[in-house]
Design a protein around this motif. Structure first.
Motif, mmCIF file in Angstrom:
data_model
loop_
_atom_site.group_PDB
_atom_site.id
_atom_site.type_symbol
_atom_site.label_atom_id
_atom_site.label_comp_id
_atom_site.label_asym_id
_atom_site.label_seq_id
_atom_site.Cartn_x
_atom_site.Cartn_y
_atom_site.Cartn_z
ATOM 1 N N VAL A 71 -54.111 -81.013 33.195
ATOM 2 C CA VAL A 71 -52.862 -81.379 33.306
ATOM 3 C C VAL A 71 -52.044 -81.234 32.086
ATOM 4 N N VAL A 72 -52.713 -81.691 31.081
ATOM 5 C CA VAL A 72 -52.137 -81.581 29.643
ATOM 6 C C VAL A 72 -52.048 -80.072 29.347
ATOM 7 N N GLY A 73 -52.888 -79.055 29.771
ATOM 8 C CA GLY A 73 -52.771 -77.736 29.480
ATOM 9 C C GLY A 73 -51.777 -76.954 30.113
ATOM 10 N N ALA A 74 -51.679 -77.476 31.326
ATOM 11 C CA ALA A 74 -50.536 -76.933 32.181
ATOM 12 C C ALA A 74 -48.859 -77.630 31.727
ATOM 13 N N SER A 75 -49.030 -78.653 31.202
ATOM 14 C CA SER A 75 -47.750 -79.116 30.551
ATOM 15 C C SER A 75 -47.483 -78.099 29.191
ATOM 16 N N PHE A 76 -48.283 -77.973 28.277
ATOM 17 C CA PHE A 76 -48.200 -77.251 27.231
ATOM 18 C C PHE A 76 -47.818 -75.807 27.548
ATOM 19 N N ALA A 77 -48.575 -75.336 28.648
ATOM 20 C CA ALA A 77 -48.214 -73.892 29.025
ATOM 21 C C ALA A 77 -46.704 -73.681 29.328
ATOM 22 N N LEU A 78 -46.365 -74.807 30.007
ATOM 23 C CA LEU A 78 -44.891 -74.832 30.457
ATOM 24 C C LEU A 78 -43.780 -74.698 29.229
ATOM 25 N N TYR A 79 -44.114 -75.721 28.297
ATOM 26 C CA TYR A 79 -43.564 -75.657 26.929
ATOM 27 C C TYR A 79 -43.566 -74.166 26.329
ATOM 28 N N ILE A 80 -44.611 -73.814 26.171
ATOM 29 C CA ILE A 80 -44.606 -72.449 25.714
ATOM 30 C C ILE A 80 -44.038 -71.360 26.305
ATOM 31 N N GLY A 81 -44.002 -71.533 27.439
ATOM 32 C CA GLY A 81 -43.303 -70.458 28.254
ATOM 33 C C GLY A 81 -41.812 -70.534 28.270
ATOM 34 N N ILE A 82 -41.375 -71.734 28.036
ATOM 35 C CA ILE A 82 -39.758 -72.110 27.921
ATOM 36 C C ILE A 82 -39.374 -71.650 26.478
ATOM 37 N N ALA A 83 -40.324 -71.653 25.490
ATOM 38 C CA ALA A 83 -40.050 -71.210 24.186
ATOM 39 C C ALA A 83 -39.772 -69.757 24.183
ATOM 40 N N ILE A 84 -40.672 -69.005 25.029
ATOM 41 C CA ILE A 84 -40.492 -67.644 24.985
ATOM 42 C C ILE A 84 -39.078 -67.133 25.442
ATOM 43 N N TRP A 85 -38.731 -67.895 26.771
ATOM 44 C CA TRP A 85 -37.432 -67.731 27.285
ATOM 45 C C TRP A 85 -36.488 -67.966 26.539
ATOM 46 N N THR A 86 -36.256 -68.858 25.553
ATOM 47 C CA THR A 86 -35.345 -69.372 24.823
ATOM 48 C C THR A 86 -35.280 -69.131 23.326
ATOM 49 N N LYS A 87 -35.320 -67.954 22.907
ATOM 50 C CA LYS A 87 -35.152 -67.485 21.273
ATOM 51 C C LYS A 87 -33.876 -67.789 21.197
ATOM 52 N N ALA A 88 -33.495 -68.290 19.634
ATOM 53 C CA ALA A 88 -32.251 -68.421 19.214
ATOM 54 C C ALA A 88 -31.997 -67.229 18.349
ATOM 55 N N SER A 89 -30.913 -66.532 18.388
ATOM 56 C CA SER A 89 -30.606 -65.503 17.642
ATOM 57 C C SER A 89 -29.348 -65.705 16.658
ATOM 58 N N THR A 90 -28.603 -66.725 16.784
ATOM 59 C CA THR A 90 -27.676 -67.270 16.006
ATOM 60 C C THR A 90 -27.834 -68.378 15.164
ATOM 61 N N THR A 91 -27.325 -68.886 14.108
ATOM 62 C CA THR A 91 -27.300 -70.197 13.665
ATOM 63 C C THR A 91 -26.880 -71.284 14.608
ATOM 64 N N ARG A 92 -25.732 -70.762 15.190
ATOM 65 C CA ARG A 92 -25.159 -71.534 16.408
ATOM 66 C C ARG A 92 -25.904 -72.221 17.436
ATOM 67 N N GLU A 93 -26.796 -71.000 17.711
ATOM 68 C CA GLU A 93 -27.832 -71.263 18.788
ATOM 69 C C GLU A 93 -29.046 -72.263 18.069
ATOM 70 N N PHE A 94 -29.437 -72.043 16.771
ATOM 71 C CA PHE A 94 -30.381 -72.772 16.153
ATOM 72 C C PHE A 94 -30.216 -74.098 15.817
ATOM 73 N N TYR A 95 -28.939 -74.372 15.418
ATOM 74 C CA TYR A 95 -28.300 -75.897 15.277
ATOM 75 C C TYR A 95 -27.942 -76.628 16.209
ATOM 76 N N VAL A 96 -27.013 -75.933 17.339
ATOM 77 C CA VAL A 96 -26.517 -76.759 18.231
ATOM 78 C C VAL A 96 -26.752 -76.063 19.828
ATOM 79 N N ALA A 97 -27.676 -75.116 19.911
ATOM 80 C CA ALA A 97 -27.874 -74.471 21.454
ATOM 81 C C ALA A 97 -26.826 -73.906 21.790
ATOM 82 N N GLY A 98 -25.919 -73.082 20.779
ATOM 83 C CA GLY A 98 -24.744 -72.403 21.390
ATOM 84 C C GLY A 98 -23.609 -73.342 21.918
ATOM 85 N N THR A 99 -23.727 -74.551 21.861
ATOM 86 C CA THR A 99 -22.887 -75.581 22.444
ATOM 87 C C THR A 99 -22.831 -75.295 23.938
ATOM 88 N N HIS A 100 -23.797 -74.695 24.747
ATOM 89 C CA HIS A 100 -23.708 -74.377 26.152
ATOM 90 C C HIS A 100 -24.319 -75.367 26.918
#
Lengths: 590, 86
Positions: free
Chosen positions: A10-39
């Protein structure tokens, strides 16, 4: 599957989910890094805010706190939710309109002062670091108890997971993982609560069960029953007020003002698209928080009743009224092994007596029963949540889920705090003061390095917590309440507030709060250096150090207003700035 | 009404609304949950003593409703004074 393997899955699956999200959401501007692009959609932001806010302490310790304090724990329930009203009505929409990246940035621009910005950065970093130590410890503890790995290994794994999504994704990665973490933690919290409520009262909704009657056919209300059981063993009545009213009042106020002033919570409202979204998003955040915060009192009361009834099986004072140690249930043995429960057979009768031996009147009758002091020498409050599924005989997957939930609560709060710290370093200190001409690409790189550095520092402090770590949570709320909140509020609501007034106010709030806490807790929290013992008799008007934040805030307001009256008024462009943030429509659109 | 007057009327209406909401916020938590808790505990709500209910449940529910109410009223004010975003 045995519990151990199931928990890993269960814990492993939840961690895999968080890492999957990380791969999907890379920040490419400071606006995305600081405030998620206000989206970020306001409901999604509400959910992320709830996870950001609810820490390891909310998830693991709060219900236990309520279980042992009863009514007096209401300060935490009201204090940690009422702050969102202040945030929604007084800060969030205006700071969103300001439209920049950090809290110190607003303070610096509004008060046209580097000093003000520096003071704000100082408060932010001290408050966030003290807070993050607790989260890292929470990660280590959860790993240790459920997965039986070393504390240090647990902290290291937690750091690695946060590293992956926070360094690459910044606020964008953190936002979406926080949403997933909220779902995990709220599910893990409510499922055992529903089972226990059903078990004791026949109601599936814990909030109704807490106000319901016992399902044993006696027709007695659960809370009345609990009052009867605890007072029957010399403890103070559960629903009765025990602390001083003034202190309860001020502690609630300090927690509320502190909540509204904590930078890692405020910046979450920078991520929504519009001003009106910031208002409604605070409402959603509180909905998601309230689900846990109104369940916790039910968990606390019911777990306390279960514990008392498990030990005091029959009439108080009867020969066979107490549980024989040899017949203690399985969960009792499990938690004895962790050291969270400890029994000592003081009268050598082989039975467990659990009562308040500090209550002189009851101790006298206890003597007559042949009792020789309270034998439950340790009942850790965390056990109320951690052991709950076992006490209620719930299936193993629920226990595994509680482990994943505790980790989700700790990691989501840690990530939010780390982002606040790293933005203050890369945006306020580096870009704002040291190298104003830094390119966006370089600033983004700097923010990633700052994030990585913050994670390492937080992890190190989590593994080697300074002795005072447990005591300084008062500092985090005290700083936010006495320094940041008043400055932000006056910046918006008082057009005449100037640089000198704001700085004087912030420093007054800050120093008075530090002095009051240190006076009773020791210089730099070194034991033995306190100027007075930390007891109610010594406190000024009975105000505890934890409750002083509200007084510090009041001093801040008074000093700032007086100083501003006798110094130069703010320049015209600042007055226009205030006019502008008070109106949702942007200047270009009108 | 010129731009300046409209903005200042909007701000006054906002402050009035904030004051009302914070009044309710204070009453349900500090007044009902702390100051008058003993007096209210004479009454009951199901198996809850009323003061205890406000302190551990009711105040939180009211906080949630208050924020949504404020957001709804502010959206109306935004449009009424033509300062809304879209």
């Amino acid at each position: 599957m045995d519990l151990q393997t199931l928990t890993y899955v269960v814990v492993g699956a939840s961690f895999a989910l968080y890492i999957g999200i990380a791969i999907w959401t890379k920040a490419s501007t400071t606006r995305e890094f600081y405030v998620a692009g206000t989206h970020v959609h306001p409901i999604a932001n509400g959910m992320a805010t709830a996870a950001d806010w609810m820490s390891a302490a909310s998830f693991i310790s709060m219900a236990g706190l309520i279980a042992f304090l009863g009514y007096d724990a209401s300060v935490y329930l009201m204090g940690w939710t009422g702050g969102y009203v202040l945030l929604a009505l007084l800060l969030a929409p205006y700071l969103r309109k300001f439209g920049k990246f950090t809290v110190p940035e607003f303070i610096g621009e509004r008060f046209y002062s580097r000093t003000a910005r520096l003071v704000a950065v100082f408060c932010l970093i001290v408050a966030s670091i003290t807070y993050v130590i607790g989260q890292m410890k929470g990660v280590g503890v959860a790993f240790g108890r459920f997965l039986e790995v070393d504390f240090e290994v647990g902290v290291a794994v937690g750091m690695a997971v946060v590293f992956i999504y926070a360094v690459f994704g910044g606020m964008k990665g953190i936002t979406y993982t926080q949403i997933a973490q909220y779902c995990v933690l709220i599910f893990a919290y409510t499922v055992p609560a529903i089972f226990i409520a059903l078990n004791l009262t026949g109601h599936a909704i814990p909030q109704i069960g807490l106000g319901g009657n016992m399902s044993d056919g006696s027709g007695v209300a659960l809370l009345d029953k609990l009052d009867e059981v605890v007072t029957g063993l010399g403890f103070a009545a559960y629903t009765e007020q025990k602390g001083s009213s003034l202190n309860i009042f001020l502690l609630t106020a300090s927690l509320m003002i502190g909540t509204a002033g904590l930078p890692h919570v405020i910046v979450r409202f920078f991520t929504v698209p519009k001003v009106s979204d910031a208002r409604i998003s605070a409402g959603w955040a509180l909905v998601f928080i309230a689900i846990l915060y109104t369940t916790a009192p039910a968990v606390g009361a019911m777990a306390r009743l279960n514990l008392m009834n498990t030990i005091q099986t029959g009439e108080v004072g009867a020969e066979d009224g107490n549980l024989a140690y040899a017949q203690r249930p399985e969960w009792f043995k499990n938690w004895e092994a962790t050291g969270l429960l400890k029994f000592e057979d003081k009268n050598d009768d082989g039975r467990i007596q659990y009562y308040d031996d500090t209550n002189a009147e009851f101790s006298a009758s206890a003597k007559a029963y042949g009792w020789n002091g309270n034998e439950m020498v340790k009942v850790d409050r965390d056990i109320m949540v951690l052991a709950n599924p076992e006490i209620a005989n719930l299936p193993n997957w629920v226990i595994a889920l509680v482990a994943a939930g505790g980790l989700a609560a700790a990691l989501s709060t840690a990530a939010g705090l780390l982002l606040a710290i790293s933005s203050a370093i890369s945006h306020d200190l580096l870009k704002g003061m040291i190298t104003p001409n830094i390119s966006e690409k370089k600033e983004l790189l700097a923010s990633r390095i700052a994030m990585a550095g913050s994670i390492l520092v937080a992890g190190y402090l989590g593994m080697n917590p300074p002795g005072f770590a447990a005591q300084v949570v008062a500092l985090a709320f005290g700083f936010a309440a006495s320094s940041l909140f008043p400055a932000l509020m006056m910046g918006i609501f008082n057009k005449n507030m100037n640089r000198t007034g704001a700085v004087a106010g912030m420093l007054t709030g800050l120093t008075s709060t530090i002095m009051y806490i240190v006076w009773f807790k020791g210089w730099f929290f070194i034991p033995g250096t306190a100027m007075a013992a930390n007891t109610p008799e010594n406190w000024f008007m009975g105000i505890s150090p934890e409750s002083f934040g509200a007084v510090g805030a009041l001093l801040n307001f008074v000093v700032a207003t007086v100083v501003a009256r006798f110094t130069a008024a703010p320049p015209e462009h600042i007055r226009r700035l205030v006019d502008d943030i008070r109106i949702p429509r942007s200047a270009s659109a009108s | 009404m010129n731009e300046q007057q409209r903005r200042s009327a909007y701000w006054k209406a906002n402050l009035r609304l904030v004051a009302w909401c914070l009044g309710i916020w204070f009453v349900v938590s500090y007044l009902f949950g702390i100051i008058l808790v003993e007096q209210l505990n004479v009454f009951s709500l199901g198996g809850y003593k009323l003061g205890f209910w406000f302190a551990q449940q009711g105040s939180i529910f009211v906080f949630v409703v208050l924020i949504f109410f404020y957001a709804y009223r502010m959206n109306k004010l935004d449009r009424q004074f033509e300062v809304n975003e879209d």
